[in-house]
Design a protein around this motif. Structure first.
Motif, mmCIF file in Angstrom:
data_model
loop_
_atom_site.group_PDB
_atom_site.id
_atom_site.type_symbol
_atom_site.label_atom_id
_atom_site.label_comp_id
_atom_site.label_asym_id
_atom_site.label_seq_id
_atom_site.Cartn_x
_atom_site.Cartn_y
_atom_site.Cartn_z
ATOM 1 N N GLY A 1 38.946 -48.644 2.890
ATOM 2 C CA GLY A 1 38.519 -48.114 1.602
ATOM 3 C C GLY A 1 39.149 -46.766 1.290
ATOM 4 N N LEU A 2 39.217 -45.885 2.290
ATOM 5 C CA LEU A 2 39.809 -44.559 2.101
ATOM 6 C C LEU A 2 41.291 -44.639 1.724
ATOM 7 N N ILE B 1 32.683 -51.199 -0.919
ATOM 8 C CA ILE B 1 31.574 -50.243 -1.065
ATOM 9 C C ILE B 1 32.097 -48.819 -0.890
ATOM 10 N N THR B 2 32.980 -48.629 0.094
ATOM 11 C CA THR B 2 33.591 -47.311 0.308
ATOM 12 C C THR B 2 34.393 -46.889 -0.914
ATOM 13 N N LEU C 1 36.049 -56.662 3.783
ATOM 14 C CA LEU C 1 36.372 -56.415 2.377
ATOM 15 C C LEU C 1 35.175 -55.849 1.636
ATOM 16 N N VAL C 2 33.993 -56.367 1.947
ATOM 17 C CA VAL C 2 32.765 -55.855 1.326
ATOM 18 C C VAL C 2 32.577 -54.390 1.695
ATOM 19 N N ASN C 3 32.763 -54.094 2.952
ATOM 20 C CA ASN C 3 32.623 -52.731 3.465
ATOM 21 C C ASN C 3 33.616 -51.784 2.776
ATOM 22 N N ALA C 4 34.876 -52.232 2.700
ATOM 23 C CA ALA C 4 35.907 -51.406 2.064
ATOM 24 C C ALA C 4 35.618 -51.214 0.572
ATOM 25 N N VAL D 1 29.632 -41.209 2.307
ATOM 26 C CA VAL D 1 30.005 -42.519 1.769
ATOM 27 C C VAL D 1 30.480 -43.444 2.884
ATOM 28 N N CYS D 2 31.283 -42.909 3.795
ATOM 29 C CA CYS D 2 31.865 -43.723 4.865
ATOM 30 C C CYS D 2 30.836 -44.131 5.914
#
Length: 482
Positions: free
Chosen positions: A411-412, A466-467, A461-464, A431-432
């Motif tokens: 995500g970052l 959300i990030t 992908l869900v985790n990323a 956030v992370c």
């Protein structure tokens, strides 16, 4: 195989690794340890990376997992190929342009110091867990093959294994690993080929019959189209893309090797040829899995309750001395090639990202040495804890955990590369941390909340996502300089 024979194989192999370490670590300094002075031949890096990427997880778990999920793992590997293309054409040029030692330095330039620390810490957590899982498999095999015969407890097996790795990496670092990985890749691939040859010989199968046996087996089914299944093609393929980007392109362990190449073009060639070799190698392991189950059924050998135990059981007890020796070399090579580079990458990231060692002129070698020792001990503890808790196939466990720990990293970097939007750096760690927590809650309740839907590897992908959303909400009006 007798315990003394096992000991002899391990001893000879380790002496060879020490010899390579001696010749590659002469006049070594911190730059040698961290970047190999950026002089590694690309073809050497590409070949050696195969062994590190396959690791003990592929070597043991993938053939065993065929009995549970057929060839559906290949869907994931197909996605990997797309992920490697993204790494070659987007990430490699960026990292070479910035001439990074640690790839997480990009986060500092893009977002700020706290984002930089956050990315590095998530890598340290992810890599420690992942490398420990892989080394755990090798320790289990050595326990069965040698240490059990003398009543030596498992924790001693783990300690000895990890100390051996530390001994040949503590001076030369990544320069030593680039060379030892080539040897380890050779033994790993040789093991699977000889195992297949031994099975075909004992079952009187010619080459064409061998191909027919594998291709016509129900266990060779590749595609799963059930949308509720955690092995559904679309979910697994997409997860393969983004897990590759996260666990290879955004992972200091893998990228540190790419960044030892002389230039960007060589690093891209390395990725291209490595990805092809990786795909072919994984297909070989899946074929071996079908043959292992076929052999066990034909010979009326009871199938172990844990799928991870099937290959070691047959190789060490039913394929003959040569196959047993090569199997041992293969599993040791697989474990060492992933664990040695993990230890080096963890040491590099901590020294550069957390301690800022690259900008300090005093006590650099001594500090790096103590950090290296510290991560060696930490991996030892994680393996012992995992041994007491593990009750599932390691190949599934590694990637499930990766979905939660690598998500914030993905995500970052995605937010940094896809937008020019500045963020409030001090809130990025929050956030992370929240993103994986929310992902775990969604994963735990998915069947109840989403009409029977089960998350697989796509939880990454869900985790990323959300990030990414969380970073979007942290808008800051300060200008962006990268």
């Amino acid at each position: 195989m007798t315990p003394l024979l096992v000991f002899g194989v391990i001893a000879v192999y380790f002496i060879v690794l020490l010899g390579i370490s001696h010749f590659t670590s002469r006049k070594a300094d911190n730059d040698t340890f961290f970047t190999a002075n950026r002089q590694s031949p690309w073809f050497l890096v590409a070949y050696g990376m195969v062994g590190a990427s396959l690791s003990g997880v592929t070597f043991i778990s993938v053939p065993g997992e065929v009995g549970n999920s057929n060839w559906t793992y290949l869907q994931f590997v197909m996605g990997n190929m797309v992920g490697y293309a993204v790494i070659a054409f987007i990430l490699i040029p960026l990292f070479y342009k910035l001439r990074l030692v640690s790839i997480y330095e990009y986060l500092r330039d893009r977002f700020g110091q706290r984002s930089y620390y956050t990315g590095s810490v998530f890598f340290l957590i992810s890599q420690t867990i992942g490398a420990s899982f892989r080394l755990f498999l090798a320790a289990v095999v050595l326990q069965i093959a040698f240490f059990d015969a003398f009543g030596i407890p498992f924790f001693v097996t783990v300690l000895v294994t990890i100390l051996l790795i530390w001994l040949y990496t503590f001076r030369g670092g990544i320069k030593t690993i680039v060379w030892t990985d080539t040897l380890q890749t050779t033994f790993l691939l040789l093991a699977v080929v000889i195992s297949i040859v031994m099975i075909s010989d004992q079952m009187n199968l010619g080459f064409s019959e061998l191909i027919t046996t594998v291709s016509e087996s129900k266990m060779s089914t590749i595609f799963d189209w059930d949308w509720r299944s955690d092995r559904n093609f679309y979910k697994t393929f997409l997860a393969g893309i983004f897990i590759t980007i996260a666990m290879n392109g955004l992972d200091q362990n893998v990228m540190q090797k790419n960044l030892t190449c002389k230039n960007q073009k060589d690093a891209q060639k390395n990725i291209f040829w490595f990805s092809i070799t990786f795909f072919v190698s994984t297909t070989l392991f899946l074929a071996l899995g079908v043959l292992l189950y076929k052999f066990a059924i034909d010979q009326q050998i009871p199938i172990p309750e844990r799928s991870d135990d099937l290959y070691p059981l047959l190789a060490l007890n039913h394929f003959g001395i040569l196959a047993g020796i090569v199997f041992l070399l293969g599993i040791i090579a697989a474990a060492f090639s992933s664990a040695d580079s993990a230890l080096t990458a963890l040491t590099t990231s901590f020294c550069v990202d957390i301690l800022d060692l690259s900008n300090k002129k005093t006590h650099q070698k001594r500090t790096r040495l103590w950090v290296h020792i510290g991560f060696t001990f930490l991996m030892f503890l994680v393996i012992i804890i995992f041994n007491s808790l593990n009750d599932s196939s390691v190949v599934s466990a590694v990637f499930k955990v990766a979905g939660f720990t690598y998500g914030p990293l993905l995500g970052l970097f995605a937010f940094g590369l896809m937008t020019k939007r500045p963020v409030k750096d001090k809130l990025v760690p929050l956030v992370c941390v929240l993103a994986p927590i929310i992902s775990v809650i969604l994963d735990f309740n998915s069947e109840q909340w989403f009409n029977g839907y089960q998350f697989g590897f796509e939880i990454l992908l869900v985790n990323a996502a959300i990030t990414f959303l969380g970073l979007w909400l942290l808008y800051n009006k300060k200008p962006v300089y990268i």
